[in-house]
Design a protein around this motif. Structure first.
Motif, PDB file in Angstrom:
ATOM      1  N   GLN A 461       0.774  -1.224   0.082  1.00 24.25           N
ATOM      2  CA  GLN A 461       0.023   0.014  -0.122  1.00 24.25           C
ATOM      3  C   GLN A 461       0.927   1.322   0.022  1.00 24.25           C
ATOM      4  O   GLN A 461       0.519   2.163  -0.583  1.00 24.25           O
ATOM      5  CB  GLN A 461      -0.907  -0.116   1.147  1.00 24.25           C
ATOM      6  CG  GLN A 461      -2.013  -1.086   1.054  1.00 24.25           C
ATOM      7  CD  GLN A 461      -3.113  -0.626   0.162  1.00 24.25           C
ATOM      8  OE1 GLN A 461      -3.368   0.538   0.030  1.00 24.25           O
ATOM      9  NE2 GLN A 461      -3.442  -1.617  -0.527  1.00 24.25           N
ATOM     10  N   GLU A 462       1.878   1.363   0.798  1.00 33.09           N
ATOM     11  CA  GLU A 462       2.590   2.479   1.075  1.00 33.09           C
ATOM     12  C   GLU A 462       4.051   2.692   0.120  1.00 33.09           C
ATOM     13  O   GLU A 462       4.351   3.796  -0.140  1.00 33.09           O
ATOM     14  CB  GLU A 462       3.031   2.569   2.481  1.00 33.09           C
ATOM     15  CG  GLU A 462       1.781   2.658   3.508  1.00 33.09           C
ATOM     16  CD  GLU A 462       2.148   2.643   4.849  1.00 33.09           C
ATOM     17  OE1 GLU A 462       3.512   2.749   5.221  1.00 33.09           O
ATOM     18  OE2 GLU A 462       1.346   2.024   5.566  1.00 33.09           O
ATOM     19  N   TYR A 463       4.476   1.584  -0.255  1.00 33.99           N
ATOM     20  CA  TYR A 463       5.637   1.669  -1.003  1.00 33.99           C
ATOM     21  C   TYR A 463       5.610   1.025  -2.545  1.00 33.99           C
ATOM     22  O   TYR A 463       6.445   0.746  -3.215  1.00 33.99           O
ATOM     23  CB  TYR A 463       6.870   0.876  -0.367  1.00 33.99           C
ATOM     24  CG  TYR A 463       7.092   1.554   1.009  1.00 33.99           C
ATOM     25  CD1 TYR A 463       7.938   2.506   1.292  1.00 33.99           C
ATOM     26  CD2 TYR A 463       6.448   0.999   2.260  1.00 33.99           C
ATOM     27  CE1 TYR A 463       8.286   3.053   2.340  1.00 33.99           C
ATOM     28  CE2 TYR A 463       6.601   1.620   3.412  1.00 33.99           C
ATOM     29  CZ  TYR A 463       7.540   2.685   3.428  1.00 33.99           C
ATOM     30  OH  TYR A 463       7.757   3.401   4.812  1.00 33.99           O
ATOM     31  N   GLY A 464       4.352   0.286  -2.811  1.00 26.95           N
ATOM     32  CA  GLY A 464       3.960  -0.056  -4.131  1.00 26.95           C
ATOM     33  C   GLY A 464       4.627  -1.457  -4.425  1.00 26.95           C
ATOM     34  O   GLY A 464       5.299  -1.725  -5.528  1.00 26.95           O
ATOM     35  N   VAL A 465       5.158  -2.360  -3.366  1.00 25.22           N
ATOM     36  CA  VAL A 465       5.952  -3.409  -3.620  1.00 25.22           C
ATOM     37  C   VAL A 465       5.318  -4.607  -3.230  1.00 25.22           C
ATOM     38  O   VAL A 465       4.714  -4.701  -1.983  1.00 25.22           O
ATOM     39  CB  VAL A 465       7.276  -3.419  -2.771  1.00 25.22           C
ATOM     40  CG1 VAL A 465       8.197  -4.613  -2.925  1.00 25.22           C
ATOM     41  CG2 VAL A 465       8.031  -2.063  -3.034  1.00 25.22           C
ATOM     42  N   GLU A 466       5.113  -5.677  -4.065  1.00 24.51           N
ATOM     43  CA  GLU A 466       4.410  -6.909  -3.690  1.00 24.51           C
ATOM     44  C   GLU A 466       5.610  -7.814  -3.312  1.00 24.51           C
ATOM     45  O   GLU A 466       6.583  -7.847  -3.574  1.00 24.51           O
ATOM     46  CB  GLU A 466       3.653  -7.452  -4.677  1.00 24.51           C
ATOM     47  CG  GLU A 466       2.577  -6.616  -5.410  1.00 24.51           C
ATOM     48  CD  GLU A 466       1.442  -6.651  -4.372  1.00 24.51           C
ATOM     49  OE1 GLU A 466       1.341  -7.634  -3.614  1.00 24.51           O
ATOM     50  OE2 GLU A 466       0.774  -5.623  -4.429  1.00 24.51           O
ATOM     51  N   THR A 467       5.377  -8.520  -2.160  1.00 26.06           N
ATOM     52  CA  THR A 467       6.227  -9.678  -1.563  1.00 26.06           C
ATOM     53  C   THR A 467       5.541 -11.113  -1.223  1.00 26.06           C
ATOM     54  O   THR A 467       4.566 -11.179  -1.324  1.00 26.06           O
ATOM     55  CB  THR A 467       6.804  -8.996  -0.401  1.00 26.06           C
ATOM     56  OG1 THR A 467       5.761  -8.818   0.632  1.00 26.06           O
ATOM     57  CG2 THR A 467       7.620  -7.753  -0.514  1.00 26.06           C
ATOM     58  N   TYR A 468       6.513 -11.962  -1.285  1.00 19.11           N
ATOM     59  CA  TYR A 468       6.092 -13.190  -0.480  1.00 19.11           C
ATOM     60  C   TYR A 468       7.024 -13.540   0.595  1.00 19.11           C
ATOM     61  O   TYR A 468       8.226 -13.331   0.749  1.00 19.11           O
ATOM     62  CB  TYR A 468       5.798 -14.294  -1.569  1.00 19.11           C
ATOM     63  CG  TYR A 468       7.101 -14.734  -2.287  1.00 19.11           C
ATOM     64  CD1 TYR A 468       7.620 -15.730  -1.876  1.00 19.11           C
ATOM     65  CD2 TYR A 468       7.631 -14.037  -3.325  1.00 19.11           C
ATOM     66  CE1 TYR A 468       8.815 -16.557  -2.346  1.00 19.11           C
ATOM     67  CE2 TYR A 468       8.825 -14.624  -4.010  1.00 19.11           C
ATOM     68  CZ  TYR A 468       9.296 -15.535  -3.455  1.00 19.11           C
ATOM     69  OH  TYR A 468      10.566 -16.061  -4.219  1.00 19.11           O
ATOM     70  N   LEU A 469       6.393 -14.577   1.476  1.00 19.76           N
ATOM     71  CA  LEU A 469       7.262 -15.298   2.560  1.00 19.76           C
ATOM     72  C   LEU A 469       7.749 -16.775   2.295  1.00 19.76           C
ATOM     73  O   LEU A 469       7.071 -17.315   1.873  1.00 19.76           O
ATOM     74  CB  LEU A 469       6.419 -15.096   3.941  1.00 19.76           C
ATOM     75  CG  LEU A 469       5.905 -13.707   4.424  1.00 19.76           C
ATOM     76  CD1 LEU A 469       5.161 -13.828   5.426  1.00 19.76           C
ATOM     77  CD2 LEU A 469       7.240 -12.726   4.673  1.00 19.76           C
ATOM     78  N   ASP A 470       9.031 -16.791   2.536  1.00 19.80           N
ATOM     79  CA  ASP A 470       9.468 -18.018   3.002  1.00 19.80           C
ATOM     80  C   ASP A 470       9.580 -18.525   4.304  1.00 19.80           C
ATOM     81  O   ASP A 470      10.658 -17.932   4.864  1.00 19.80           O
ATOM     82  CB  ASP A 470      10.800 -18.385   2.043  1.00 19.80           C
ATOM     83  CG  ASP A 470      10.788 -18.870   0.501  1.00 19.80           C
ATOM     84  OD1 ASP A 470       9.424 -19.163   0.271  1.00 19.80           O
ATOM     85  OD2 ASP A 470      11.615 -18.740  -0.246  1.00 19.80           O
TER      86      ASP A 470
END
Length: 536
Positions: A461-470
């Motif tokens: 929302q705030e930085y425009g970065v999509e991530t995923y977790l391992d």
């Protein structure tokens, strides 16, 4: 003469301030009680219920979009309001257990705590944990038993549970007349009068009430005979088991004043507020490396207990929450940053009201000021004027969940790093890094799963970065007290993952408690700690 006048002003301002945090288990009604206190304090004209189906808008204290979507509090907010010539600073804390560390930091800035209990459920896990933090800090604790308008445990059962399980002596200030759909009001033992309440639409306005003496001839036409008889019986019992009100014992955290009511319907909220002003501890001394510092010490000092990025998404701001401990804070004052030794001008101080803010010209002990934070502060930093001093650092605790955070879009590397750095700075989650330089993805370390979700949500929302977790298979973290040299001396460690914290210090991750105990047994001279403090 000027010095005497300044000290008199300091004393007057400190005397009228009351500072408190609300602690509770999730869903006990904390955000609702917060809003109703603001309603009676005149800070808002109409309370907005958290649950969207009951409201056209979101609660004032839950400002983050994710909070408004889920109807839970996951950040700490600060709200200031006036009531009966007093100035109250209300520190609203996350109720969700995954954010207990944020609550701990907020309690470090509080002078009093309000323990909110759901009348149907009694003491719950998170309430017990947070109570222990309050006890550790010897905070005065005020108990508000909420949701009396719903089916509940008996008031005497609730009192007994508090005394038996928490080891607190209770002093009942008001007593409920009926419970559930028969809840009609409370008897105020301070003034020896009955307050009968009328309901308003979901409690959005102040409750209407009828006030009568307990021996008023009209009382039997206002209260059902069985409820009146029960009230007289309960009061006789309370008078027999209750001692005199001991204000010193309350201030030492040994006795808790108890209030009953329904925050949703405003029953008992104003009575609580009036008694709180009378019984609560005003801003008091804070321990420092120069001894105890009085709130009326003429030189300004304070400490940072919370950092928050992007409270205003339009301006990408970063705010440091500063608790004023002594002296008078003034806009544009030059202070010493105790950790760095540098001088800095506090040029854009703000009074915070959840997400809203306005410029602060002056503040006194007990107040919380928002400082623009361009990376200057970490949690626990002290700022002061005159003789240099430092307040104790605020610790971080051992996380229990660990995961690599992966960036799905390499072109957003800078935004990813900036977001991770700023969220780490504000303590939203702990960030660790592998000792293997080839592994650049940070390791998120959290108390609960929801912290991971908040970090991912805010990065998007705030930085425009999509991530995923391992996810990583570890559940225990320990800091190596004597650093890398001590770690090198013990040689290879089995069933252990070695990482670095933000200060480049070694942290050991273990799959379980058994693995930790094995390492401690094999290397008794290796000092390990479950908490970390920023370097001095």
């Amino acid at each position: 003469m000027q010095i005497e006048s300044d000290l008199a002003e300091l004393g007057m301002e400190v005397d009228r301030r009351r500072n408190f945090a609300i602690i509770s288990h999730p869903d006990a009604g904390k955000t609702t009680l917060t809003e109703k206190l603001l309603l009676y304090g005149g800070a808002i004209q109409e309370a907005g219920a958290v649950k969207a189906k009951r409201s056209q808008r979101s609660a004032t204290s839950d400002w983050m979009e994710m909070e408004q979507q889920r109807g839970i509090s996951i950040t700490s907010t600060v709200m200031q309001f006036e009531y009966q010539k007093h100035l109250l600073n209300l520190l609203d804390t996350p109720g969700h257990q995954d954010f207990s560390e944020d609550t701990y930091r907020t309690l470090a800035a509080a002078d009093n705590a309000v323990m909110l209990i759901d009348a149907a459920k009694g003491l719950e896990t998170q309430t017990r944990k947070l109570f222990e933090v309050c006890r550790m800090r010897s905070l005065p604790i005020f108990t508000f038993v909420n949701k009396l308008d719903r089916p509940s445990m008996s008031p005497l059962e609730l009192i007994d549970e508090i005394e038996q399980e928490l080891g607190l002596t209770t002093y009942v200030v008001n007593w409920p007349i009926g419970t559930g759909d028969q809840f009609q009001g409370v008897y105020d033992r301070r003034q020896k009068i009955i307050h009968l309440f009328g309901r308003t639409s979901h409690g959005s306005k102040k409750a209407t009430k009828t006030v009568v003496a307990i021996d008023d001839p009209e009382i039997e036409s206002l209260i059902a005979p069985n409820l009146y008889a029960q009230l007289l019986e309960d009061l006789e019992l309370l008078d027999g088991i209750s001692g005199e009100l001991d204000l010193q014992a309350i201030h030492r955290g040994k006795v808790t004043p108890v209030f009953f009511g329904s925050a949703m319907n405003n029953f008992g909220v104003e009575l609580f507020l009036e008694a709180f002003l009378e019984y609560a501890l005003k801003p008091t001394t804070h321990h420092s490396d120069r001894g105890d510092i009085s709130p009326i010490h003429p030189e300004f000092s304070g400490f940072v207990f919370k950092l928050q990025a992007n409270m205003d998404p339009k301006h990408r701001d970063r705010i440091a929450f500063l608790r004023v401990c002594s002296g008078k804070f003034e806009k544009d004052m030059v202070v010493t940053h105790a950790r760095t030794g540098k001088q800095m001008r506090l040029s854009r101080p703000q009074k915070l009201f959840a997400q809203d803010r306005e410029t602060v010209e002056t503040a006194y002990a007990g107040d919380v000021v928002g400082l623009n934070n361009p990376g200057s502060f970490v949690i626990g930093d002290t700022v002061c004027v005159g003789s240099k001093l430092r307040y104790p650092n605020i610790p971080s605790f051992s996380p229990e969940l660990f995961a690599y955070l992966r960036n799905t879009d390499p072109t957003k590397y800078k935004s990813f790093n900036k977001g991770v750095s700023e969220l780490q700075e504000e303590g939203a989650v702990q960030i660790l890094n592998s000792t293997d330089e080839s592994k650049r993805d940070p390791v998120l370390a959290a108390v609960g799963q929801l912290q991971f979700e908040v970090v991912q949500f805010r990065l998007a929302q705030e930085y425009g970065v999509e991530t995923y977790l391992d996810m990583l298979p570890y559940s225990v973290a320990r800091w190596v007290v004597d650093g890398w040299d001590a770690l090198e001396k013990v040689g290879r460690l089995f069933n252990t993952f070695i990482v670095r914290d933000r200060w480049e210090r070694p942290v050991l991750l273990f799959k379980n408690q058994w693995n930790l105990e094995q390492v401690k047994s094999d290397h008794p001279d290796l000092a390990l700690s479950p908490i970390s403090l920023p370097p001095s």
